[in-house]
Design a protein around this motif. Structure first.
Motif, PDB file in Angstrom:
ATOM      1  N   SER A 110     -17.612  16.762  -2.449  1.00 46.90           N
ATOM      2  CA  SER A 110     -18.495  17.485  -3.352  1.00 46.90           C
ATOM      3  C   SER A 110     -19.921  17.015  -3.103  1.00 46.90           C
ATOM      4  O   SER A 110     -20.139  15.884  -2.674  1.00 46.90           O
ATOM      5  CB  SER A 110     -18.090  17.223  -4.803  1.00 46.90           C
ATOM      6  N   SER A 151     -19.681  23.455  -4.536  1.00 45.09           N
ATOM      7  CA  SER A 151     -21.076  23.479  -4.973  1.00 45.09           C
ATOM      8  C   SER A 151     -21.332  22.304  -5.905  1.00 45.09           C
ATOM      9  O   SER A 151     -20.419  21.595  -6.334  1.00 45.09           O
ATOM     10  CB  SER A 151     -21.383  24.788  -5.705  1.00 45.09           C
ATOM     11  N   LYS A 153     -22.074  22.498  -8.937  1.00 39.66           N
ATOM     12  CA  LYS A 153     -21.460  22.801 -10.226  1.00 39.66           C
ATOM     13  C   LYS A 153     -19.946  22.637 -10.210  1.00 39.66           C
ATOM     14  O   LYS A 153     -19.302  22.805 -11.244  1.00 39.66           O
ATOM     15  CB  LYS A 153     -21.802  24.238 -10.647  1.00 39.66           C
ATOM     16  N   THR A 155     -17.934  24.546  -8.235  1.00 40.29           N
ATOM     17  CA  THR A 155     -17.277  25.751  -7.742  1.00 40.29           C
ATOM     18  C   THR A 155     -16.735  25.503  -6.342  1.00 40.29           C
ATOM     19  O   THR A 155     -17.453  25.000  -5.477  1.00 40.29           O
ATOM     20  CB  THR A 155     -18.257  26.932  -7.718  1.00 40.29           C
ATOM     21  N   ARG A 173     -14.036  28.194 -10.262  1.00 40.46           N
ATOM     22  CA  ARG A 173     -15.080  27.480 -10.985  1.00 40.46           C
ATOM     23  C   ARG A 173     -14.479  26.344 -11.821  1.00 40.46           C
ATOM     24  O   ARG A 173     -13.300  26.364 -12.168  1.00 40.46           O
ATOM     25  CB  ARG A 173     -15.856  28.427 -11.891  1.00 40.46           C
ATOM     26  N   ASP A 203     -26.520  24.809  -4.471  1.00 46.15           N
ATOM     27  CA  ASP A 203     -27.051  25.488  -5.654  1.00 46.15           C
ATOM     28  C   ASP A 203     -26.442  26.874  -5.852  1.00 46.15           C
ATOM     29  O   ASP A 203     -26.906  27.625  -6.728  1.00 46.15           O
ATOM     30  CB  ASP A 203     -28.573  25.593  -5.577  1.00 46.15           C
ATOM     31  N   GLU A 204     -25.444  27.224  -5.049  1.00 45.01           N
ATOM     32  CA  GLU A 204     -24.720  28.504  -5.131  1.00 45.01           C
ATOM     33  C   GLU A 204     -25.607  29.703  -4.849  1.00 45.01           C
ATOM     34  O   GLU A 204     -25.319  30.822  -5.262  1.00 45.01           O
ATOM     35  CB  GLU A 204     -24.024  28.657  -6.485  1.00 45.01           C
TER      36      GLU A 204
END
Length: 294
Positions: A110, A151, A153, A155, A173, A203-204
């Motif tokens: 990650s 990502s 976040k 995801t 997600r 940051d997707e």
């Protein structure tokens, strides 16, 4: 012929595994990026003779701190010797080759370094190191994952190996402390006869992958989809002749410092005989910014 990208399901390690030992002294290679001169807007082979070899298919990625480079290799033919598992570790301003033990694997990390993914399994960082291996869950275990990325976040985007080459790219997600079941990405991305090895920006803001479409340069090319202001994904964009050729390209990812795009390309074997082999290429990440819709 898509055999070489299947091997990239094993990628990235957070640290040198126990039982490894020092190999070649590469202290003459000074500076970052394994001592290589960075490319401009023309894709170039990465570290010929060091990372790219004549014997095997070669892929690789940097650790999050850019101080290790992990090499993934596989045999293109049954006559080739068993490939060596290696990493290159920065020592001072130089580099050193480290031979890894049998059974060593490299996970997909990650962006925050708190998780290491191995397909449907993962480890979490703990105060004492890394947790035992965990499963993403039954919904993930039903999918034969080759490539996966995460990502900031949490995801996940990942592919699916199928015999007919028509696997679906999916995402999952992390919401309210729970991992959602996989969902297919939209048709803007899941179109064509081959979609694999997706990479999602930390940051997707975009997703890259390799796919095969009638409008491509031939065989599978690199494609990108940018996130629209409303959160949806834009139409797939072929990444153009700066990276794509009539050969197979695949496995795109960005260096952790955000400066370079790495990908693989099938090239003629040494001497022009035998099966094509996979080499690792890199190019300035400006190629992505140049494709972004205004």
């Amino acid at each position: 012929m898509k055999f070489f990208f299947a091997s990239t399901v094993i990628a990235f390690a957070a640290s040198v595994a126990s039982g490894s030992h020092a190999g070649d002294d590469l202290s003459a290679l000074k500076g970052p990026y394994l001592g290589q001169t960075p490319p401009g807007m023309t894709a170039e082979p990465f570290a010929p003779g060091l990372v790219n070899t004549e014997k095997w298919g070669d892929a690789g990625s940097f650790s999050l701190d850019m101080n290790k480079f992990y090499v993934n290799r596989w045999r293109h033919t049954r006559d080739a010797p068993e490939p060596e598992k290696v990493t290159y570790e920065r020592v001072g301003d130089g580099w050193q080759k480290v031979v890894m033990p049998e059974g060593w694997r490299r996970p997909f990390p990650s962006p925050d370094g708190k998780a290491l993914h191995y397909g449907v399994q993962y480890k979490e960082r703990t105060p004492d190191g890394w947790s035992d291996m965990k499963s993403l869950g039954p919904a993930f275990e039903a999918i034969d994952i080759m490539g996966l990325s995460a990502s900031a976040k949490g995801t996940l985007v990942f592919d699916e190996w199928t015999r007919d080459g028509n696997g679906t790219l999916r995402y999952s997600r992390f919401v309210d402390g729970k991992r959602e079941d996989p969902q297919p990405l939209p048709n803007e991305i899941n179109t064509g006869t081959w979609n694999a090895h997706p990479y999602i920006a930390p940051d997707e803001s975009y997703i890259m992958w390799d796919g095969e479409r009638e409008s491509g340069f031939g065989s599978n090319d690199l494609y990108i989809s940018f996130r629209r202001p409303d959160g949806s994904w834009g139409e797939a964009i072929n990444m153009g002749d700066k990276v794509n050729t009539d050969a197979e390209e695949g496995g795109p990812h960005i260096t952790p410092d955000g400066k370079y795009l790495f990908f693989n390309r099938m090239v003629p074997s040494a001497g022009g005989n035998g099966e094509p082999q996979s080499d690792l290429y890199w190019i300035d990440a400006q190629v992505i910014k140049d494709l972004q819709p205004e």
